[in-house]
Design a protein around this motif. Structure first.
Motif, PDB file in Angstrom:
ATOM      1  N   ALA A 188      58.854  82.737  38.721  1.00  0.00           N
ATOM      2  CA  ALA A 188      59.630  83.928  38.361  1.00  0.00           C
ATOM      3  C   ALA A 188      58.808  85.165  38.664  1.00  0.00           C
ATOM      4  N   TYR A 189      59.514  86.226  39.009  1.00  0.00           N
ATOM      5  CA  TYR A 189      58.921  87.551  39.197  1.00  0.00           C
ATOM      6  C   TYR A 189      57.649  87.533  40.054  1.00  0.00           C
ATOM      7  N   GLY A 190      57.775  86.844  41.200  1.00  0.00           N
ATOM      8  CA  GLY A 190      56.725  86.899  42.219  1.00  0.00           C
ATOM      9  C   GLY A 190      55.641  85.842  42.125  1.00  0.00           C
ATOM     10  N   SER A 201      57.064  73.195  47.030  1.00  0.00           N
ATOM     11  CA  SER A 201      57.736  74.271  47.777  1.00  0.00           C
ATOM     12  C   SER A 201      58.657  74.975  46.783  1.00  0.00           C
ATOM     13  N   TYR A 202      59.519  75.888  47.257  1.00  0.00           N
ATOM     14  CA  TYR A 202      60.380  76.665  46.362  1.00  0.00           C
ATOM     15  C   TYR A 202      61.211  75.739  45.463  1.00  0.00           C
ATOM     16  N   ARG A 203      60.956  75.800  44.172  1.00  0.00           N
ATOM     17  CA  ARG A 203      61.639  75.000  43.144  1.00  0.00           C
ATOM     18  C   ARG A 203      61.671  73.501  43.480  1.00  0.00           C
ATOM     19  N   ASP A 204      60.600  73.031  44.100  1.00  0.00           N
ATOM     20  CA  ASP A 204      60.602  71.637  44.536  1.00  0.00           C
ATOM     21  C   ASP A 204      59.191  71.065  44.554  1.00  0.00           C
ATOM     22  N   SER A 242      54.727  92.228  42.875  1.00  0.00           N
ATOM     23  CA  SER A 242      55.422  92.118  44.157  1.00  0.00           C
ATOM     24  C   SER A 242      56.942  92.039  44.007  1.00  0.00           C
ATOM     25  N   TYR A 243      57.429  91.618  42.840  1.00  0.00           N
ATOM     26  CA  TYR A 243      58.880  91.482  42.641  1.00  0.00           C
ATOM     27  C   TYR A 243      59.462  92.854  42.295  1.00  0.00           C
ATOM     28  N   PRO A 244      60.395  93.353  43.126  1.00  0.00           N
ATOM     29  CA  PRO A 244      60.856  94.745  42.963  1.00  0.00           C
ATOM     30  C   PRO A 244      61.356  95.094  41.550  1.00  0.00           C
ATOM     31  N   GLY A 303      69.676  78.531  32.657  1.00  0.00           N
ATOM     32  CA  GLY A 303      69.140  79.506  33.616  1.00  0.00           C
ATOM     33  C   GLY A 303      69.913  79.444  34.922  1.00  0.00           C
ATOM     34  N   SER A 304      69.226  79.694  36.024  1.00  0.00           N
ATOM     35  CA  SER A 304      69.886  79.643  37.338  1.00  0.00           C
ATOM     36  C   SER A 304      70.434  78.245  37.567  1.00  0.00           C
ATOM     37  N   PHE A 305      71.728  78.152  37.860  1.00  0.00           N
ATOM     38  CA  PHE A 305      72.301  76.815  38.074  1.00  0.00           C
ATOM     39  C   PHE A 305      72.032  76.322  39.495  1.00  0.00           C
ATOM     40  N   LYS A 330      69.938  76.965  43.413  1.00  0.00           N
ATOM     41  CA  LYS A 330      68.791  77.586  44.089  1.00  0.00           C
ATOM     42  C   LYS A 330      69.305  78.727  44.954  1.00  0.00           C
ATOM     43  N   ASN A 331      68.447  79.661  45.273  1.00  0.00           N
ATOM     44  CA  ASN A 331      68.832  80.712  46.216  1.00  0.00           C
ATOM     45  C   ASN A 331      68.779  80.136  47.633  1.00  0.00           C
ATOM     46  N   PRO A 332      69.897  80.203  48.378  1.00  0.00           N
ATOM     47  CA  PRO A 332      69.891  79.583  49.713  1.00  0.00           C
ATOM     48  C   PRO A 332      69.098  80.396  50.733  1.00  0.00           C
ATOM     49  N   LEU A 372      77.773  84.689  44.444  1.00  0.00           N
ATOM     50  CA  LEU A 372      78.762  84.289  43.437  1.00  0.00           C
ATOM     51  C   LEU A 372      79.482  85.494  42.845  1.00  0.00           C
ATOM     52  N   GLU A 373      78.738  86.595  42.708  1.00  0.00           N
ATOM     53  CA  GLU A 373      79.400  87.815  42.197  1.00  0.00           C
ATOM     54  C   GLU A 373      80.453  88.306  43.196  1.00  0.00           C
ATOM     55  N   GLN A 374      80.128  88.234  44.506  1.00  0.00           N
ATOM     56  CA  GLN A 374      81.109  88.641  45.533  1.00  0.00           C
ATOM     57  C   GLN A 374      82.373  87.794  45.438  1.00  0.00           C
ATOM     58  N   ARG A 394      76.354  88.793  32.565  1.00  0.00           N
ATOM     59  CA  ARG A 394      75.189  89.548  33.034  1.00  0.00           C
ATOM     60  C   ARG A 394      74.643  89.017  34.340  1.00  0.00           C
ATOM     61  N   HIS A 395      74.908  87.732  34.628  1.00  0.00           N
ATOM     62  CA  HIS A 395      74.292  87.105  35.796  1.00  0.00           C
ATOM     63  C   HIS A 395      75.192  85.992  36.314  1.00  0.00           C
ATOM     64  N   ALA A 396      75.653  86.137  37.555  1.00  0.00           N
ATOM     65  CA  ALA A 396      76.647  85.203  38.101  1.00  0.00           C
ATOM     66  C   ALA A 396      76.079  83.825  38.440  1.00  0.00           C
ATOM     67  N   LEU A 397      74.733  83.688  38.341  1.00  0.00           N
ATOM     68  CA  LEU A 397      74.109  82.400  38.678  1.00  0.00           C
ATOM     69  C   LEU A 397      73.931  81.521  37.435  1.00  0.00           C
ATOM     70  N   PRO A 416      72.341  72.702  43.760  1.00  0.00           N
ATOM     71  CA  PRO A 416      72.008  72.893  42.341  1.00  0.00           C
ATOM     72  C   PRO A 416      70.492  72.866  42.109  1.00  0.00           C
ATOM     73  N   GLU A 417      70.052  73.741  41.208  1.00  0.00           N
ATOM     74  CA  GLU A 417      68.657  73.679  40.757  1.00  0.00           C
ATOM     75  C   GLU A 417      68.612  72.767  39.526  1.00  0.00           C
ATOM     76  N   VAL A 418      69.700  72.796  38.772  1.00  0.00           N
ATOM     77  CA  VAL A 418      69.821  71.986  37.560  1.00  0.00           C
ATOM     78  C   VAL A 418      70.114  70.534  37.955  1.00  0.00           C
TER      79      VAL A 418
HETATM   80  N1  EPU Z   1      72.503  89.589  41.801  1.00  0.00           N
HETATM   81  C1  EPU Z   1      73.819  90.023  41.866  1.00  0.00           C
HETATM   82  N2  EPU Z   1      74.658  89.611  40.876  1.00  0.00           N
HETATM   83  C2  EPU Z   1      74.274  88.829  39.858  1.00  0.00           C
HETATM   84  C3  EPU Z   1      72.945  88.395  39.812  1.00  0.00           C
HETATM   85  C4  EPU Z   1      72.072  88.772  40.818  1.00  0.00           C
HETATM   86  O1  EPU Z   1      74.206  90.735  42.756  1.00  0.00           O
HETATM   87  O2  EPU Z   1      75.120  88.508  38.994  1.00  0.00           O
HETATM   88  C5  EPU Z   1      71.573  90.021  42.888  1.00  0.00           C
HETATM   89  C6  EPU Z   1      70.948  91.388  42.644  1.00  0.00           C
HETATM   90  O3  EPU Z   1      70.883  92.031  43.884  1.00  0.00           O
HETATM   91  C7  EPU Z   1      69.553  91.066  42.173  1.00  0.00           C
HETATM   92  C8  EPU Z   1      69.270  89.797  42.955  1.00  0.00           C
HETATM   93  O4  EPU Z   1      70.517  89.116  42.987  1.00  0.00           O
HETATM   94  O5  EPU Z   1      68.648  92.065  42.481  1.00  0.00           O
HETATM   95  C9  EPU Z   1      68.198  88.920  42.344  1.00  0.00           C
HETATM   96  O6  EPU Z   1      68.537  88.651  40.988  1.00  0.00           O
HETATM   97  P1  EPU Z   1      67.393  88.244  39.938  1.00  0.00           P
HETATM   98  O7  EPU Z   1      66.274  89.207  39.984  1.00  0.00           O
HETATM   99  O8  EPU Z   1      68.042  88.006  38.616  1.00  0.00           O
HETATM  100  O9  EPU Z   1      66.827  86.901  40.533  1.00  0.00           O
HETATM  101  P2  EPU Z   1      67.520  85.570  41.061  1.00  0.00           P
HETATM  102  O10 EPU Z   1      67.174  85.410  42.482  1.00  0.00           O
HETATM  103  O11 EPU Z   1      68.950  85.455  40.672  1.00  0.00           O
HETATM  104  C10 EPU Z   1      65.432  84.074  40.617  1.00  0.00           C
HETATM  105  C11 EPU Z   1      65.160  82.788  39.921  1.00  0.00           C
HETATM  106  C12 EPU Z   1      65.087  83.014  38.420  1.00  0.00           C
HETATM  107  C13 EPU Z   1      63.965  83.994  38.139  1.00  0.00           C
HETATM  108  C14 EPU Z   1      64.251  85.302  38.889  1.00  0.00           C
HETATM  109  C15 EPU Z   1      63.112  86.280  38.807  1.00  0.00           C
HETATM  110  C16 EPU Z   1      66.108  81.093  41.377  1.00  0.00           C
HETATM  111  C17 EPU Z   1      67.230  80.157  41.601  1.00  0.00           C
HETATM  112  N3  EPU Z   1      66.201  81.836  40.259  1.00  0.00           N
HETATM  113  O12 EPU Z   1      66.731  84.487  40.200  1.00  0.00           O
HETATM  114  O13 EPU Z   1      64.758  81.788  37.797  1.00  0.00           O
HETATM  115  O14 EPU Z   1      63.831  84.268  36.761  1.00  0.00           O
HETATM  116  O15 EPU Z   1      64.429  85.031  40.302  1.00  0.00           O
HETATM  117  O16 EPU Z   1      62.037  85.797  39.541  1.00  0.00           O
HETATM  118  O17 EPU Z   1      65.154  81.133  42.156  1.00  0.00           O
HETATM  119  C18 EPU Z   1      65.682  79.837  36.778  1.00  0.00           C
HETATM  120  O18 EPU Z   1      65.152  79.190  37.682  1.00  0.00           O
HETATM  121  O19 EPU Z   1      66.367  79.288  35.878  1.00  0.00           O
HETATM  122  C19 EPU Z   1      65.561  81.282  36.783  1.00  0.00           C
HETATM  123  C20 EPU Z   1      66.174  82.050  35.879  1.00  0.00           C
END
Ligand code: EPU
Length: 335
Positions: free
Chosen positions: A126-128, A159-162, A191-193, A232-234, A236-238, A272-274, A290-293, A327-329
């Motif tokens: 998380a966060y870089g 590797s990333y989440r693996d 490093s995480y914006p 948390g995140s359901f 992985k980020n593709p 997912l938000e789109q 608050r978070h579409a993931l 899925p990450e879960v």
């Molecule tokens: N965003 C949207 N809509 C949303 C959510 C996110 O547009 O509803 C966009 C925004 O542009 C935002 C960007 O996605 O800036 C990134 O969102 P966020 O900073 O919340 O990070 P994330 O990529 O969704 C990942 C990890 C999280 C971790 C955060 C911070 C994965 C799958 N998830 O989330 O990990 O906390 O970065 O590092 O890599 C977890 O694994 O359970 C988890 C919460």
């Protein structure tokens, strides 16, 4: 070893869904593991390993034995910065213990729910920062062979989440303890914006400032699993190839993106938000406002309902963007 038959798993998964296991074994020491595996063998029961239960969705009952890691203990060598942790320790408590002992590096990973033993399995991050950067070795009990062995960073193939530990095996490989090398000098990673922005008002942030900022961001962005069931995140980020990203840029002004090894990483939450999933509800299952993931249990959702919703989200992103969400879960759907 504590054994419970016909065990209710609701207290042991952060989604808070109801599911039954034939048997639940609480593991406090390696002897418990040996005993549990023997018992499972003689009753022909499959095994499932559970840490904090914060990255699992029970889409049905589990007709087997659940191993619940409960071993405790933290050994700290402040001189070298090495720390050895039993798998059953809570991850966030560990982050705090390290800070109290002036050992740094984990503060960006504050408030990640779950146990320490699960951390290397999916290389939490998380966060870089990812766990991998601090990892030295782990002790593993292999329920397939009954052997105990030590694995170093290379063996784990992170590797990333693996990691190699995520690969499906007939029976679980149980992380019993892990050793991390922490930093004795504060080395802020901004490093995480989102984190850098949160800390903008502070000129020269300390590890404690980072810890506080990460906790604030997470509390704002992610639902507290002790109050609203979630994992948390359901997904992985593709990561998509550069040419597909260019196509995306013809449809959207500036889609959020991060450079990755094999292409461009797109936040699944944005995709997912789109698709309109932020705050979406389907009966008692839903998506966080608050978070579409983040899938949430709005009260009495079943694991099956949550799983169906996850599959609906996956299918929509596939048809809308041609991107496959993984899925990450871990989804358990055995019965
Ligand atoms: N965003 C949207 N809509 C949303 C959510 C996110 O547009 O509803 C966009 C925004 O542009 C935002 C960007 O996605 O800036 C990134 O969102 P966020 O900073 O919340 O990070 P994330 O990529 O969704 C990942 C990890 C999280 C971790 C955060 C911070 C994965 C799958 N998830 O989330 O990990 O906390 O970065 O590092 O890599 C977890 O694994 O359970 C988890 C919460």
């Amino acid at each position: 070893m504590n054994l419970t038959y016909n065990a209710e798993l609701k207290p042991y998964n952060s989604f808070g869904v109801s599911a039954k296991a034939t048997c639940l074994a609480e593991i406090h020491a390696s002897e418990d593991l040996e005993q549990a595996v023997e018992l499972a063998d003689s009753n022909d029961l499959p095994l499932l390993l559970l840490g904090g239960g914060t990255n699992v969705l029970f889409a049905g009952d589990f007709p087997g034995m659940v191993l619940l890691m409960r071993n405790r203990g933290v050994e700290i060598d402040r001189e070298s910065g090495l720390i050895r942790i039993a798998a059953g320790e809570n991850w966030h408590d560990l982050v705090q213990t390290c800070l109290k002992n002036s050992l740094y590096g984990l503060e960006n990973m504050a408030l990640i729910p779950g146990s320490t033993g699960a951390a290397p399995v999916q290389n939490i991050g998380a966060y870089g920062i990812e766990l991998e950067s601090f990892f030295v070795e782990l002790d593993l009990f292999d329920c397939n062979s009954g052997n105990v062995r030590t694995m170093n960073r290379k063996d784990c193939n992170f590797s990333y989440r693996d990691s190699i530990l995520k690969q499906p095996r007939p029976r679980p490989q149980v992380v019993c303890s892990l050793t991390l090398q922490l930093l004795r000098d504060p080395t802020p990673n901004l490093s995480y914006p989102t984190l850098a922005k949160e800390l903008e008002p502070i000129g020269d942030p300390t590890p404690q400032d980072i810890f506080k900022a990460v906790c604030q961001i997470r509390r704002r962005r992610l639902p507290d699993p002790t109050k609203i069931g979630n994992a948390g995140s359901f997904f992985k980020n593709p990561v998509i190839p550069h040419n597909e990203f260019e196509q995306l840029r013809t449809r959207f002004d500036s889609p959020p993106s991060f450079p990755a090894k094999e292409g461009i990483k797109i936040p699944a939450g944005w995709l997912l938000e789109q698709c309109g999933f932020k705050g979406y509800t389907k009966g008692e299952a839903g998506v966080s406002e608050r978070h579409a993931l983040v899938l949430i249990n709005r009260g009495g959702a079943t694991g099956k309902e949550l799983h169906q919703l996850a599959m609906e989200m996956q299918a929509r992103v596939q048809s809308e963007f041609g991107i496959t969400l993984e899925p990450e879960v871990r989804v358990i759907c055995t019965a």
